[in-house]
Design a protein around this motif. Sequence first.
Motif, PDB file in Angstrom:
ATOM      1  N   UNK A  79       6.248   2.397  16.521  1.00  0.00           N
ATOM      2  CA  UNK A  79       4.995   2.301  15.773  1.00  0.00           C
ATOM      3  C   UNK A  79       5.211   2.081  14.293  1.00  0.00           C
ATOM      4  N   UNK A  80       6.385   2.448  13.775  1.00  0.00           N
ATOM      5  CA  UNK A  80       6.630   2.274  12.354  1.00  0.00           C
ATOM      6  C   UNK A  80       7.989   2.794  11.969  1.00  0.00           C
ATOM      7  N   UNK A  81       8.295   2.661  10.690  1.00  0.00           N
ATOM      8  CA  UNK A  81       9.546   3.155  10.121  1.00  0.00           C
ATOM      9  C   UNK A  81       9.241   3.832   8.791  1.00  0.00           C
ATOM     10  N   UNK A 115       6.450   2.262   5.905  1.00  0.00           N
ATOM     11  CA  UNK A 115       5.694   3.093   4.970  1.00  0.00           C
ATOM     12  C   UNK A 115       6.341   3.083   3.596  1.00  0.00           C
ATOM     13  N   UNK A 116       5.493   3.021   2.567  1.00  0.00           N
ATOM     14  CA  UNK A 116       5.939   3.117   1.185  1.00  0.00           C
ATOM     15  C   UNK A 116       5.461   4.436   0.606  1.00  0.00           C
ATOM     16  N   UNK A 117       6.406   5.306   0.234  1.00  0.00           N
ATOM     17  CA  UNK A 117       6.113   6.439  -0.637  1.00  0.00           C
ATOM     18  C   UNK A 117       6.589   6.020  -2.015  1.00  0.00           C
ATOM     19  N   UNK A 118       5.685   5.956  -2.974  1.00  0.00           N
ATOM     20  CA  UNK A 118       5.913   5.152  -4.164  1.00  0.00           C
ATOM     21  C   UNK A 118       7.011   5.658  -5.074  1.00  0.00           C
ATOM     22  N   UNK A 155       1.083   1.456   1.889  1.00  0.00           N
ATOM     23  CA  UNK A 155       1.122   2.352   0.737  1.00  0.00           C
ATOM     24  C   UNK A 155       0.499   3.684   1.121  1.00  0.00           C
ATOM     25  N   UNK A 156       1.268   4.755   0.971  1.00  0.00           N
ATOM     26  CA  UNK A 156       0.770   6.073   1.372  1.00  0.00           C
ATOM     27  C   UNK A 156       0.464   6.923   0.138  1.00  0.00           C
ATOM     28  N   UNK A 157      -0.809   7.274  -0.069  1.00  0.00           N
ATOM     29  CA  UNK A 157      -1.123   8.204  -1.153  1.00  0.00           C
ATOM     30  C   UNK A 157      -0.686   9.614  -0.754  1.00  0.00           C
ATOM     31  N   UNK A 158      -0.247  10.386  -1.743  1.00  0.00           N
ATOM     32  CA  UNK A 158       0.181  11.757  -1.496  1.00  0.00           C
ATOM     33  C   UNK A 158      -0.738  12.741  -2.209  1.00  0.00           C
ATOM     34  N   UNK A 213      -6.130  -0.233   6.866  1.00  0.00           N
ATOM     35  CA  UNK A 213      -5.402   0.959   7.301  1.00  0.00           C
ATOM     36  C   UNK A 213      -4.355   0.539   8.336  1.00  0.00           C
ATOM     37  N   UNK A 214      -3.100   0.799   8.016  1.00  0.00           N
ATOM     38  CA  UNK A 214      -1.991   0.395   8.874  1.00  0.00           C
ATOM     39  C   UNK A 214      -1.352   1.570   9.602  1.00  0.00           C
ATOM     40  N   UNK A 215      -1.733   2.789   9.219  1.00  0.00           N
ATOM     41  CA  UNK A 215      -1.172   3.956   9.878  1.00  0.00           C
ATOM     42  C   UNK A 215      -2.023   5.179   9.631  1.00  0.00           C
TER      43      UNK A 215
END
Length: 289
Positions: A79-81, A115-118, A155-158, A213-215
């Motif tokens: 499903x993702x990495x 996934x991108x954690x910035x 892009x994942x907001x935290x 939304x990708x995830x």
Amino acid sequence: MPFTGRKVRDFTKGHPALALNTASLGHNLDGAGAGWSPERVIDACAARGYGGIVFWRREIGTRAVGIGNRVRAAGMQVAGLCRTPFLVGREAPATDDEARASIDMAAGLGAPVLTIVTGGTEPGTKGVAETQKRLADRVARLAPYAAERGVALALEPLNPMFGGNRTCLFTVADALAMAEAVGAPNVGIAVDVYHVWWDRTLAGSLAAAKGRVLGYHLCDWLENTRHMLLDRGMMGDGVADLRAIRQAVEEGATYDGFCEVEIFSARDWWTRDPAEVLDVIAGRFRQFC
């Protein structure tokens, strides 16, 4: 929730849309979890009817193609990495080499999403405006490379408590604005319950995120969290309104992909038998999510 016309999926009787983020079994960190191999995790998830798996780069090494094939042979999907290196901030590499390697790994696995954690604020800057500008430039450089390899970037907001050292995006609105600023069709956002459950503007932001939304990442927020990174709750053990959030994700943002369970829990779930954890995840998913 102010949405109509799109039916929220019913998972009470089964969980083909359930994906395991392997961090939930100990993150393959020294001293955490039981140290199961990717192959053992794949077989255990398949036996329990999971639909997908999300891996971390540290687990894959040079075996991306073989591990991806093993997942599909078991009747599931990658499903993702997780994740790119930080793209901005003090810990960000000076070049794009590692980020490109993470895209290559996702492509080798057959993972549609990376996934991108910035990363945190850029050295010598104040606030987040300058950091966000630099982030947009870097994502824009990576997006064509990812697109050529069939990989989307999420892009994942935290949660704001990670501001400064791990993120410059704090809300779905922030991440969506960044994706729109980049303007690449393969750049979207990831929505993680742990990071967005508190946001009273979430429903409106997701309504504006249709197709972006990708995830969707599941866990819970414990009322008495003991560690801001490593004490996530199992679904149903905390205070997040999981059903309302999924309604906003599915009806508002029209998301119909995997629901990925990602639980960092050094003192609780990482200390348990992974087989138990997988069973509890499946049951809680049907009951609470």
